[in-house]
Design a protein around this motif. Sequence first.
Motif: not given
Length: 253
Positions: A239-246, A248-253
């Motif tokens: 769950a932490t890994d999934a949140a980390r990737e999310e 990162r996605r928000l940072e790039d959007s």
Amino acid sequence: MSPEPSVDAAAEPGAGEQLAAELVSFAALVVKLRAECPWDRAQTHRSLRRHLLEEVYEVLEAIDALPEPPLCDGAVVAGERYGHLEEELGDLLFHIVFHATLAAEGGRFTLADVVRQVDAKLRRRHPHVFGPEPGAAAEDGALEAGWEQLKRAEKGRTSAMDGIPEALPALLGALKVQKRAEAAGLESSTEAAALARLRAALDVGAAGRDEAWLGSLLFDAVVLARHRTLDPESALRAATDAAREEFRRLEDS
């Protein structure tokens, strides 16, 4: 269905001799490092503790990266990931041999003693395999309970809670305590009861939401994981890994 692993796999012509030669050569390498490398020469059991812990986590990370069957990531990617696990297991093996080498220098025990001890222990703790009736069917729950009872008798423990490392991660420690209590017949919380307690905890007012409240909530979450045969530590990591990737996605959007 995958074929059952052969117990004679290591008995193929030359396999035992090759493995023995590799281990002897590796043990000699560690002895040479202790004699000639300043960093290795300066190490003690305690100084290596942090590095050993790091290697264990790196092995876990390599395991988590393995593709689920079928190998949907492709043969090349799967090969790379298994290659990474092979490398990390080698690093962990280095620490095991290093600690045995340090002990041998002090006249405590040798690598051969380590192997003999764990070989004898595993044979004692698998009576369904090595006992008078090998191959006797046994349920997973009964096997685990029997394993704990054997360990407790061997080590002369007076409590089911004895021998649980205090340094375990909190979720893993909670799971270990619950499993020990269950094996000893001291814990009988059901999945439904744990869910009811969690729902009640969520209705607690803001003033009651303290550290003890949160601890009880997490402990009951581990009860649910145990009844579902889930690993709470791995679940939270995923769950932490999934949140980390999310994030990162928000940072790039």
